[in-house]
Each structure stands twice: as C-alpha cells, then as structure tokens.
Design an enzyme around this catalytic site. Structure first.
Site, PDB file in Angstrom:
ATOM      1  N   SER A  99       0.809  -1.223   0.000  1.00 53.82           N
ATOM      2  CA  SER A  99       0.000   0.000   0.000  1.00 53.82           C
ATOM      3  C   SER A  99       0.848   1.281   0.000  1.00 53.82           C
ATOM      4  O   SER A  99       0.461   2.255  -0.665  1.00 53.82           O
ATOM      5  CB  SER A  99      -0.985  -0.002   1.175  1.00 53.82           C
ATOM      6  OG  SER A  99      -0.363  -0.354   2.386  1.00 53.82           O
ATOM      7  N   ASP A 163      -4.830  -1.457   8.826  1.00 51.08           N
ATOM      8  CA  ASP A 163      -4.619  -2.818   8.302  1.00 51.08           C
ATOM      9  C   ASP A 163      -3.651  -3.563   9.208  1.00 51.08           C
ATOM     10  O   ASP A 163      -2.501  -3.808   8.839  1.00 51.08           O
ATOM     11  CB  ASP A 163      -4.088  -2.709   6.867  1.00 51.08           C
ATOM     12  CG  ASP A 163      -3.805  -4.070   6.243  1.00 51.08           C
ATOM     13  OD1 ASP A 163      -4.383  -5.060   6.705  1.00 51.08           O
ATOM     14  OD2 ASP A 163      -2.994  -4.120   5.303  1.00 51.08           O
TER      15      ASP A 163
END
Length: 279
Positions: A99, A163
């Site tokens: 990410s 996350d």
C-alpha cells in the site's frame, strides 16, 4: 510481532485492498485540493514475489498472478495494474507494490504520505524503499497511535488505512476504536479498515460495533474465495470504508463480481452494502 506481510503479498486480499485504494486515489484526484494518506501498519512497501517468504506460501499465485494473466480486465483496474507494471517493466511478474508504494505512485505532487510501521526491521526497509520522495514521512511506532499522533492533518482530505496483522484477539475492536478516534479528530476522514473473513461470530460483533461507530456513512465491501464456513482459513476479506467518495459504490458494483469470478477458489462471492447509510 511475528507477522510478516511478505508471506501474503499479492494474495486475493491484497488485490481487493489495493484496487480499492487505487480507486479512492483516482476519485479524490478529480479535485485539485491536496490529500493526506495515512497508513497505520504499512509493512515494507515493496515485495519480491520470487523471494523466500512469498515463495514459501505462493499465495500470490491465486491473487495478482490471476489478474496479471487475465485476457481482459475492466478499465477501472488500469491505475492499479499500471502501478504493478511499473515495477515489472520486462512484463514478467516479480515485484508487487504494498500500500505505501501504491500510494506513492498514484498520488500527486501536492499530496502527502505518512506511513507507520512498528516492526523495526520492516520499518527500516520501508524507509529505504520510500527514500528520495520528499512527500513521504516514515514513522516507527505503534500503529494504533496513528490517529492521535498524526491527526488532524494540514490537508482537509485524508485517507487512513487501518490494516493490522490480526495476531491478537482484540484487533477487530481496536480497528473500530481507531476509526472512531480518527473521525473524532477529522469528521470527514475516509477511513479504510481491512479485515479477514474467518470467524463469523467475531465478524458479527465487529459489524455491530462498526454500525455504532458514529461514522457519517460506512460502506462494507467483501470478496470471498471460499464459503465462509471454516474459521481456520482465510475465506476472503473485507473493507469497511467511512465517508467513501461519490462514485465508489457504483465502481465496486462493477468490480466485485469480476474479482469474484477471477479469484474464487473453491467458491467466489461478494457483498456490497451500507453498515451506516448517510442520513
């Protein structure tokens, strides 16, 4: 701190998470105003699929490899796949963007990235991988402290990815708490919680907690690759998205059926609905 994302890089859960992030950046970039991207558990940012950790599990073969080799894909995947292709200019899939790297590629000069990674070795690798981009700041701290440490941001628009590794039993609850803290500091936060689909009883409580989070609106998007009837395996994954920009729901209604068809293993499935509808 035993979790290392390199074992799972590029799997079906990464494809869902990163494709949605790519669409968020695309939709938000329609306006010139800068945005901040915050990542609470960032990892190293870049993964070698031929490396020891990814090779041991081979999870990417049932994830990005299937997408990479698909004969056709919806145009909405172009930005996401473009970021993967930029790391593999010879056309052979080997490197995969986490990410942080995806955000670095798909954000603009006026945007800013604040990345946090608790694991000391991964944090150092993240700094090395992000070196040279002045828009990026890397922090080596506790991911759950990101909302209180880094918010509010100077930018009016913020995307916060939550996350965690999900090694502890209380992490679903901590995700909801972190989202609530972020919304308390910046009501307009686009919060993105990634979560595994394993234990349905835990998820039911998680959904209930999310519905009481106080978010102005909250979208749930899930992708299944197995039936959700076995708590010992990763049956799929989901994203809970607060304040999604206009257009994201429509895009996901196009993307999720295609992803379920491409990535389903014993069975493919998807769900898209509102846990909190805009009042």
């Amino acid at each position: 701190m035993n979790y290392r994302h390199a074992f799972h890089a590029g799997n079906h859960a990464d494809v869902l998470k990163h494709l949605v992030l790519a669409r968020l950046f695309a939709l938000l970039s329609r306006k010139e105003a800068p945005l901040a991207y915050l990542d609470s558990h960032a990892g190293v940012g870049l993964y070698d699929l031929a490396g020891d950790q990814a090779s041991r599990t081979g999870e990417w073969l049932q994830g990005i490899e299937r997408i990479w080799r698909a004969e056709r894909h919806p145009a909405l995947l172009d930005d996401y796949l473009g970021a993967v292709r930029a790391l593999n200019p010879d056309g052979q899939l080997r490197y995969y963007p986490g990410s942080p790297e995806l955000a670095r590629q798909l954000t603009r000069p006026q945007d800013r990235l604040q990345l946090n990674e608790k694991h000391p070795e991964d944090g150092r690798l993240l700094k090395d991988n992000m070196a040279g981009d002045r828009r990026v700041a890397v922090h080596l701290g506790e991911g759950w402290h990101v909302p209180r440490a880094l918010m509010p941001t100077q930018e009016k628009r913020v995307v916060l990815l939550i996350d965690p590794p999900f090694e502890q039993a209380d992490e679903l609850g901590r995700c909801v708490a972190a989202l609530g803290e972020a919304l308390g500091r910046m009501r307009q936060t686009i919060g993105v919680i990634w979560y595994p689909i394993k234990d349905e009883r835990q998820l039911k409580r998680f959904y209930q907690d999310l519905s009481r989070s106080g978010a102005p609106k909250l979208l749930r998007a899930e992708l299944l690759v197995h039936p959700a009837d076995d708590a010992s395996r990763l049956n799929g994954s989901g994203l809970a998205i607060s304040n999604p920009p206009w257009g994201l729901e429509e895009e996901l209604r196009e993307l999720l059926p295609w992803l379920a068809e491409q990535l389903g293993q014993s069975q493919g499935g998807w769900r898209l609905d509102w846990l909190i509808e805009e009042s």
